[in-house]
Design an enzyme around this catalytic site. Sequence first.
Site, PDB file in Angstrom:
ATOM      1  N   GLU A 162       0.783  -1.240   0.000  1.00 42.52           N
ATOM      2  CA  GLU A 162       0.000   0.000   0.000  1.00 42.52           C
ATOM      3  C   GLU A 162       0.816   1.292   0.000  1.00 42.52           C
ATOM      4  O   GLU A 162       0.657   2.150   0.869  1.00 42.52           O
ATOM      5  CB  GLU A 162      -0.971   0.009   1.186  1.00 42.52           C
ATOM      6  CG  GLU A 162      -1.990  -1.098   1.090  1.00 42.52           C
ATOM      7  CD  GLU A 162      -3.170  -0.923   2.030  1.00 42.52           C
ATOM      8  OE1 GLU A 162      -3.026  -0.196   3.019  1.00 42.52           O
ATOM      9  OE2 GLU A 162      -4.220  -1.507   1.768  1.00 42.52           O
ATOM     10  N   GLU A 374      -6.152  -8.128  -0.309  1.00 41.96           N
ATOM     11  CA  GLU A 374      -6.918  -7.758   0.900  1.00 41.96           C
ATOM     12  C   GLU A 374      -8.323  -7.372   0.487  1.00 41.96           C
ATOM     13  O   GLU A 374      -8.527  -6.738  -0.546  1.00 41.96           O
ATOM     14  CB  GLU A 374      -6.286  -6.576   1.658  1.00 41.96           C
ATOM     15  CG  GLU A 374      -5.024  -6.919   2.404  1.00 41.96           C
ATOM     16  CD  GLU A 374      -4.453  -5.762   3.217  1.00 41.96           C
ATOM     17  OE1 GLU A 374      -5.242  -4.933   3.727  1.00 41.96           O
ATOM     18  OE2 GLU A 374      -3.216  -5.695   3.326  1.00 41.96           O
TER      19      GLU A 374
HETATM   20  C1  BGP Z   1      -4.840  -2.079   4.957  1.00 40.18           C
HETATM   21  C2  BGP Z   1      -3.554  -2.609   5.520  1.00 40.18           C
HETATM   22  C3  BGP Z   1      -3.719  -3.650   6.550  1.00 40.18           C
HETATM   23  C4  BGP Z   1      -4.919  -3.496   7.433  1.00 40.18           C
HETATM   24  C5  BGP Z   1      -6.160  -3.046   6.683  1.00 40.18           C
HETATM   25  C6  BGP Z   1      -7.328  -2.647   7.547  1.00 40.18           C
HETATM   26  O1  BGP Z   1      -4.669  -0.766   4.579  1.00 40.18           O
HETATM   27  O2  BGP Z   1      -2.724  -3.138   4.515  1.00 40.18           O
HETATM   28  O3  BGP Z   1      -2.501  -3.718   7.245  1.00 40.18           O
HETATM   29  O4  BGP Z   1      -4.615  -2.795   8.549  1.00 40.18           O
HETATM   30  O5  BGP Z   1      -5.881  -1.970   5.831  1.00 40.18           O
HETATM   31  O6  BGP Z   1      -7.146  -1.377   8.081  1.00 40.18           O
HETATM   32  P1  BGP Z   1      -7.378  -1.068   9.597  1.00 40.18           P
HETATM   33  O7  BGP Z   1      -6.529  -2.021  10.345  1.00 40.18           O
HETATM   34  O8  BGP Z   1      -6.965   0.338   9.779  1.00 40.18           O
HETATM   35  O9  BGP Z   1      -8.819  -1.270   9.850  1.00 40.18           O
END
Ligand code: BGP
Length: 476
Positions: A162, A374
Site C-alpha cells: 500500500e 486484501e
Molecule cells: C490495509 C492494511 C492492513 C490493514 C487493513 C485494515 O490498509 O494493509 O494492514 O490494517 O488496511 O485497516 P485497519 O486495520 O486500519 O482497519
Amino acid sequence: MKKSMPKNFLWGASTSAYQVEGAALEDGKKLSQMDIMNKDTGFADASVTSDMYHRYKEDIALMKEAGFTAHRFSIAWSRVFPDGVGEVNDKGIEYYDNFIDELLKNGIEPIPTLYHYDMPMALVEKYDGWINRQSVNDFAYYAEFIIKRYKDKVKKWLTINEQSIIVEFWKKKNFVPEKFHNNPQIKFQMNHHMNLAHAIACKLVHKYVEDGICGPAIGYSPIYGLDASPKNMLAMLNAEDLKNHYFLDIYFQGKYPVGAMNYLKENNMAPVIEDGDMELIKEGYSDFLGLNYYASKCVKFPEKDNNYYREARSNLTGKKGGMGAYEMMPDFYEYIKNPYCETNDWDWTIDPTGMEYLLRDIYERYEIPIIITENGLGAYDTLEEDGSIHDEYRIDYWAKHLEAIHRATELGVDVMGFLPWSFVDLLSTSNGYNKRYGIIYVNRTDDDLKDLNRYKKDSFYWYQKVIKSNGSIILN
Ligand code: BGP
C-alpha cells in the site's frame, strides 16, 4: 453448467508481520516503526498481537482445515536484519524458514510481502527511513537476501504494501520529523524512493527466481464523481490520476501520469528524479497486481473561495500548520460522502459493485493478472459462551464481493485468487483489537491478553465450503 471461479484460482487469506506475530523484541528482533506507532493511542501495541510467532503451527493447521491453497503474510525486515542492514539475525530468519516450510508441507503456497509499513527503527533513527534515498539501497540489501534464500520455495512475490496509503497518511505510517510536517513534497519523494526500491526487488525476482513473478500490493479505491456535472467529472479524473494512476502507471508502464505530475510541479510537490531513475523503474517492471480493496471513494470539485485557495497554497509552501490529505489538492478534488453507499461502523463505504468496476477498469488499462491481496469487513464480533461467533455481516460482505469478482472474470479479467483480510483477528492499524477482520477469533482485547486462544467464526465454516466448491456455493 454450474458457475464457479476459474480453474487454479487461489484461495486463502492475508496477514502482516507486525499485526499478528508479536514477539516484537524476541530472539534478536529489534523494533520496527510499527511496533511503537500505537503508543499513546489507547489501543494495543504490537508487542504480542495474535502471538503467531509462537502459534504458527496451530494456525497453519487451521489454514489447512479451511482448505487454503495460498497464504499471504509479510516478513519483518527488523526480525531478519535488526539494524536494517549488516548482520543477519539467525534466529529471526529461522522463523521464516520454518513458517514457509510448514505452509509448503500443508500444501499452501507462501506469498510473502517484503515490506508492510514496518521500517526498522534503526533506519528511522539513522536517516528518517524512506525520506532518505539511502533507504533504497538498504531495502535492496534486505530484499536480495530474502529473495535468494527462498527462490526455490516462493514464486509469487509482493514488494511494498500500500504505497498509496503510505503516501496519503504519510505522517501516520512513517516517523516524519517536525521540520518536514508542512512540506508535502516529502511524501512524494518518499514515494519515489519506494518506486525505486520496488523496481529493484522486481529485478531481483526476475534475476534469481525461475518462473518467479513480482508485483506490489496496492491500497486501491475506485473514485466516483458525485454526479454528472462536468466539474465533478473533472474532479474524478483529477483524483483518479493522482490517487490511482500515479501508482499503477509506474508499476505497469514505467511512467508518472503527465497531468498529475504537472499538477505536483505547479504546486512545488514533485519528487526529485535523478538521472537513470526512470530507466530503473522501467527495467523493474511488475508482473501482476496485488489488490487491496475495502471501499470506494467519491469526489466533487472543490467549491472554495479564493481566500481558501490562498491559505491552502501558503500551507503548501510551509508557512502554516499541517493539512489533511484532500486539502493539499485544493483545486483538484475534494472527498465527499457517497450518498448511494452504506458504510461500516468506522464509516468505510461498503461497495461490492466497486470491486467489479475497479477490476475491469484496471484490467482494461494495464492487462495484467490481478490477485486480491486484501478485502474484508472490520467489525465488532462477540464470542458467545459456547465458543461460537456469529459474523453473518462478514459472510454477506464477502459473498457480494466474490460475486463481483466472478462477474469480472466472466467478462475476461484475469483474477488469480482471493486472499481476504484477514486470517486471524489481528492488530487493526487504526483500531487495535476492537475492530476485527479474521475468520478466526483471537481471544484477547486491547487491555487484556486473556489466553489468546483461537475460535472458528461462522465465516470460517462458510469460507471452507466456498473454497471446497471453488466458489460455486455462492455463485449459483
Ligand atoms: C490495509 C492494511 C492492513 C490493514 C487493513 C485494515 O490498509 O494493509 O494492514 O490494517 O488496511 O485497516 P485497519 O486495520 O486500519 O482497519
